[in-house]
Design an enzyme around this catalytic site. Structure first.
Site, PDB file in Angstrom:
ATOM      1  N   LYS A  38      67.374  -5.173  49.444  1.00  0.00           N
ATOM      2  CA  LYS A  38      68.294  -3.684  49.825  1.00  0.00           C
ATOM      3  C   LYS A  38      68.624  -3.140  48.260  1.00  0.00           C
ATOM      4  O   LYS A  38      69.668  -3.765  47.677  1.00  0.00           O
ATOM      5  CB  LYS A  38      69.885  -4.292  50.534  1.00  0.00           C
ATOM      6  CG  LYS A  38      70.976  -3.104  51.501  1.00  0.00           C
ATOM      7  CD  LYS A  38      71.320  -3.685  52.153  1.00  0.00           C
ATOM      8  CE  LYS A  38      72.284  -2.896  52.523  1.00  0.00           C
ATOM      9  NZ  LYS A  38      73.177  -3.282  53.826  1.00  0.00           N
ATOM     10  N   ASP A  64      81.157  -4.668  63.586  1.00  0.00           N
ATOM     11  CA  ASP A  64      79.525  -3.899  63.563  1.00  0.00           C
ATOM     12  C   ASP A  64      78.488  -4.413  64.136  1.00  0.00           C
ATOM     13  O   ASP A  64      77.337  -3.996  64.170  1.00  0.00           O
ATOM     14  CB  ASP A  64      78.769  -2.856  62.147  1.00  0.00           C
ATOM     15  CG  ASP A  64      78.150  -1.510  62.406  1.00  0.00           C
ATOM     16  OD1 ASP A  64      78.639  -1.096  63.625  1.00  0.00           O
ATOM     17  OD2 ASP A  64      76.912  -1.261  61.886  1.00  0.00           O
ATOM     18  N   GLY A 113      69.319   5.874  53.978  1.00  0.00           N
ATOM     19  CA  GLY A 113      70.918   6.590  54.226  1.00  0.00           C
ATOM     20  C   GLY A 113      71.840   6.253  53.813  1.00  0.00           C
ATOM     21  O   GLY A 113      71.325   6.337  51.767  1.00  0.00           O
ATOM     22  N   GLY A 114      73.153   7.191  53.841  1.00  0.00           N
ATOM     23  CA  GLY A 114      73.757   7.315  52.054  1.00  0.00           C
ATOM     24  C   GLY A 114      74.440   6.167  51.274  1.00  0.00           C
ATOM     25  O   GLY A 114      74.582   6.817  50.459  1.00  0.00           O
ATOM     26  N   MET A 115      74.207   4.622  51.834  1.00  0.00           N
ATOM     27  CA  MET A 115      74.843   4.301  50.992  1.00  0.00           C
ATOM     28  C   MET A 115      73.282   3.457  49.351  1.00  0.00           C
ATOM     29  O   MET A 115      73.657   3.476  48.787  1.00  0.00           O
ATOM     30  CB  MET A 115      75.283   2.647  51.985  1.00  0.00           C
ATOM     31  CG  MET A 115      75.507   2.507  50.284  1.00  0.00           C
ATOM     32  SD  MET A 115      76.429   1.009  51.867  1.00  0.00           S
ATOM     33  CE  MET A 115      76.991  -0.823  51.411  1.00  0.00           C
ATOM     34  N   GLY A 116      72.091   3.566  50.517  1.00  0.00           N
ATOM     35  CA  GLY A 116      71.260   3.153  49.235  1.00  0.00           C
ATOM     36  C   GLY A 116      69.896   3.148  50.435  1.00  0.00           C
ATOM     37  O   GLY A 116      69.918   4.188  51.817  1.00  0.00           O
ATOM     38  N   VAL A 176      66.760   0.422  51.680  1.00  0.00           N
ATOM     39  CA  VAL A 176      65.751  -0.821  52.004  1.00  0.00           C
ATOM     40  C   VAL A 176      63.897  -0.862  52.155  1.00  0.00           C
ATOM     41  O   VAL A 176      63.680  -0.102  52.638  1.00  0.00           O
ATOM     42  CB  VAL A 176      66.134  -1.514  53.564  1.00  0.00           C
ATOM     43  CG1 VAL A 176      66.030  -2.646  53.736  1.00  0.00           C
ATOM     44  CG2 VAL A 176      68.122  -1.111  53.575  1.00  0.00           C
TER      45      VAL A 176
END
Length: 880
Positions: A117, A210, A95-98, A100
């Site tokens: 990750k 979350d 995704g946008g963050m990284g 896995v």
């Protein structure tokens, strides 16, 4: 529109997914509902959807993706590359963050797979990197069977931070429940595993923020694993809680990282305060747990149909009361097929399922989903307690206490007994009369439980939220953490006398905190009071009682009261073994503490089996790479070093150091302690240069991590002084020992055993410098501390048992000081007393006996008594 940055994509992506699921003609009304709440968001979405329509018309699937719609780039082809000790195999998600990756260990030391990750290379150096690193910090603090644990962390050769996390192969919890047709009780049992993981995080001052089905996996064996602490919040507010001033304005202390993480959420599972951008507390997770439980039990979201529209969802979460769970599964509905399908997935019918949820479960859910955080369950543990009471058919704390309700719960627990007499009215009346006293007792016990939970919640919430800031206005002084804890302790001691369970729980926590501050007298008083309250509340045996005994024993060890420490820890260990069995991490904790006491008393043969068993338990239960396993490696190594097995000690310490650096960091206090212990091994080998380097490294780390005046710094100074004395660098050694004495006298008190140890070591320097008068003063003070001086009150308990071998060592030095002053009769008395102490101590060192004999030979030589000198010459190693 230019290419979207990853953070913006993360914010917009859920709404785009929802928009693309709608029919084209339904989108204008949907956009209008969003515009009413967030015009800027609606404008961005319109632009994206317009470009999507253009791209679709231009048959973009046959070419490239429209630039404006391009999401963050997929991870590069990294298959086969090595990250730390792991080889990347395949992408699990990105995704946008990284991204896995599925990875396998490839360094040859262990085998196994894990999830790696990786932060996107484009985000390195940006604010989001801080959030990524903080996820690693948070995971490192959590050790729980239902939380995916951190295995390793580091930075790749390309500068990308990475985390190696336990690989969890499983199914989202809601899908798992549906696929296995779990009934209500089975779903509740599974949910309790989730709550226990969240409660563990809260106990470590971490809010997940979350919680949702996709972050809760259930593996093939039916065990829950909680994932993704990427936007979790440290209650310490991004700093070291012990050093951070408490303020009444959270926004003033916010950082870019905090603000950035604050807007990252999953709207469908966000609490009202998250949507309002309010304060995040443990109550935020309680709300999300309520939503998750609602979904598991009803197959629906508490907001109902409002979940389809962002604006309607925000209004429903912040303003509207959710529909009762029992009505959601069996009441009027626009989707009866959905109700039927969910009931079948619960192995029931809509009507039966509605009856199962009606009453307690409706109340539990309604309490967890309160709009005001103060009206929810005070903690995740309190939510779990009510669920367990429901499963045990006992009254729950959240329900109004009515006689009718109590009788109904009693009948529910004794269905057969009531049915047997139900045909006879007279017997029924007699039964009710007979159980009146028991019902009253149950009511009182349930009320006590509710009061205890309320009192615990109030006290701890008061501490974390800053208590009453008005109380400090009179002095104008800033409100400190220590001040809050002092206030909480006073409140607990005076206000909870009638609530021994709550008092025991809170005083134990406060005792631990005072111990961390180095306030040992205060910690001891609170832990002893907690023990008394616990025995009053629980009787002679209970797990909470064992925890208090363990804390008290560890404290007594630090203060040098080894006899009392042994008693406390032996009782804690026996209690935990009986209640938990032999294969539990808490049993290992008591073994470690008791082993340390035996080691400090010089009883290494008793310490070694305890430390070996503790290491075995932690390796099996927690894993070979766990940070608590690293502690046991160091403890066992210390015993082996004292027994002369230097190779074995060094191998264990090297392994411990690797784990500490990986799980805690290069500058953590535990890393410094392991370096110090390696320095002791090097010093014993005679490698003076390496030992000095290691001692100085350890001291620097402890000063940075714990402060200049912490006893751990004094320990390194004392070890360094030993090396300097051996090199006759007396000035440097004296400076080190004077500083060590200053630290322990200030932090531990004038009568602590370490004061005696360091004073005796400083006396050695004075003897080498031919200053026996100064040495005598220090040695007599050391003996006073050990409990041998006449001014010690008879009622005062000896710190050590009769096998106190250090006393013999100190008396030998005293005899030397007296002999150097020409006071030969007093010197002879001291030396012979020392020899009796040493010969009666099974843990004595041969070097101590040899040193004592050599000093006697020298004394008798000075006084012209060669026949007496001959008696000890052989024991002195043949010295003439």
């Amino acid at each position: 529109m230019s290419a979207v940055d990853p953070e913006r994509w993360r914010a917009l992506s859920p709404y785009l997914d929802e928009a693309l699921d709608l029919a084209t003609e339904a989108r204008p009304a949907w956009l209008a509902s969003i515009a009413a709440a967030d015009p800027a968001l609606a404008d961005d979405l319109r632009e994206f959807l317009a470009e999507h329509d253009v791209a679709l018309a231009s048959r973009y699937l046959e070419g490239g993706v429209a630039e404006g719609l391009r999401p963050p780039a997929a991870p590069p082809a990294l298959e086969g590359q090595v990250v730390g000790a792991y080889r990347l195999l395949s992408v699990l998600g990105h995704g946008g963050m990284g991204s896995v990756w599925l990875a396998e260990r490839c360094d040859g030391r262990f085998e196994g797979r894990a999830a790696v990750k990786l932060l996107n290379a484009s985000l390195v150096g940006r604010a989001i990197e801080g959030r990524f690193r903080r996820e690693g910090t948070i995971l490192a603090r959590l050790t729980h069977p239902h939380i995916a644990h951190l295995i390793d962390a580091g930075v790749t050769s390309r500068g990308q931070p990475y985390l190696v996390i336990e690989l969890v192969e499983g199914t989202h919890i809601d899908a798992y429940c549906a696929a296995h047709a779990l009934d209500v009780e089975a779903r509740l049992a599974l949910f309790l595993e989730v709550v226990s993981a969240v409660a563990h995080a809260h106990a470590n001052l971490i809010v997940h923020r979350d919680l949702k089905p996709s972050n809760v996996l259930v593996n093939a064996s039916g065990q829950v694993k909680l994932l993704d602490f990427g936007i979790a919040k440290l209650i310490e507010d991004d700093g070291d809680w012990a050093d951070t001033p408490v303020t009444g304005t959270p926004a003033s202390g916010s950082t870019p990282l905090t603000r950035e993480a604050g807007v990252a959420m999953t709207p469908q599972f966000a609490a009202p305060e998250q949507l309002r951008r309010g304060q995040i507390t443990t109550a935020t997770d309680v709300y999300a747990l309520g939503v998750l439980l609602y979904v598991l039990l009803t197959g629906q979201h508490p907001a109902g149909a409002a979940v389809r529209s962002p604006a309607a969802l925000v209004k429903a979460v912040t303003e509207d009361e959710p529909r009762r769970a029992s009505d959601a599964v069996a009441g009027r509905s626009d989707a009866p097929d959905l109700q039927l399908r969910h009931a079948l997935q619960c192995g029931s019918t809509p009507q039966r399922l509605g009856r199962a949820l009606r009453g307690d479960l409706d109340t539990i859910l309604a309490t967890a989903l309160k709009k005001d955080p103060r009206e929810r369950y005070p903690s995740a543990a309190a939510l779990a307690d009510d669920i367990r009471r429901h499963l045990d058919r006992e009254p729950i704390a959240a329900r109004p206490d009515t006689v009718r309700y109590r009788i109904a719960k009693f009948v529910g627990r004794h269905t057969r007994g009531v049915a047997a007499v139900g045909t006879t009215v007279v017997l029924l009346i007699g039964l009710v009369a007979f159980y009146t006293a028991r019902l009253a007792a149950e009511r009182d016990r349930a009320q006590r439980e509710a009061d205890r939970a309320s009192k615990v919640s109030e006290a701890l919430t008061g501490l974390l939220m800053g208590a009453d800031p008005i109380s400090n206005r009179a002095t104008g002084e800033p409100l400190t953490v220590r001040g809050l804890i002092d206030a909480g302790a006073e409140q607990a001691q005076k206000g909870l006398v009638a609530q021994p369970e709550a008092q025991a729980e809170i005083l134990t926590v406060l005792g631990r905190l005072y111990r961390r501050f180095g306030a040992y007298d205060r910690a001891k008083a609170l832990l002893e009071q907690a023990l008394a309250s616990g025995e009053q509340a629980y009787g002679p045996e209970h797990l909470k009682l064992a925890a208090t005994l363990n804390d008290l024993g560890a404290l007594l060890t630090e203060t040098g009261d080894y006899v009392a420490a042994t008693r406390s820890l032996e009782r804690a260990l026996a209690m935990r073994r009986h209640l938990l069995g032999t294969d539990h991490a808490d049993v290992a904790v008591s073994m470690v503490e008791l082993g340390r006491v035996f080691q400090d008393r010089g009883l290494n043969d008793r310490a070694e089996p305890l430390q070996r068993e503790a290491l075995d338990i932690r390796t099996r239960v927690l894993g070979p790479g766990d940070r608590e396993t690293a502690v046991s490696l160091s403890d066992l190594a210390s015993v082996l070093r004292l027994k002369g097995d230097l190779d074995g000690a060094e191998a264990l310490l090297t392994q411990s150091l690797e784990i500490n650096r990986r799980t805690r960091g290069e500058r953590h206090a535990n890393t410094g302690t392991t370096l110090h212990d390696l320095g002791l091994v090097a010093a014993t080998r005679g490698d003076v240069r390496r030992a000095e380097t290691l001692f100085r490294q350890a001291m620097d780390i402890h000063r940075e991590a714990l402060g200049d005046a912490h006893p751990a710094v004094a320990t390194s100074l004392n070890s360094l002084a030993h090396l300097l004395i051996a090199q006759r660098r007396y000035d440097e050694a004296a400076d080190a020992l004077n500083r060590a004495l200053e630290i322990v006298r200030t932090s531990l008190g004038q009568n602590h055993q370490l004061v005696a140890v360091y004073a005796a070591n400083l006396a050695t320097i004075h003897l080498a410098r031919r200053n026996p008068e100064a040495a005598e003063a220090l040695l007599r003070d050391a003996l006073r501390i050990r409990g041998l001086a006449p001014e010690i009150m008879p009622s005062r308990r000896r710190m050590l048992a009769i096998d106190d071998w250090p006393v013999g060592r100190i008396e030998t030095r005293l005899g030397e000081a007296l002999s150097d002053q020409g006071r030969y009769d007093a010197a002879e008395t001291a030396l012979l007393d020392a020899r009796r102490h040493l010969e009666g101590a099974p843990a004595r060192s041969p070097d101590d006996l040899r040193d004592n004999a050599a000093t006697l030979v020298e004394l008798y030589g000075r006084t012209g008594r060669p026949e007496r000198a001959a008696e000890y010459r052989a024991a002195a190693g043949g010295i003439r």
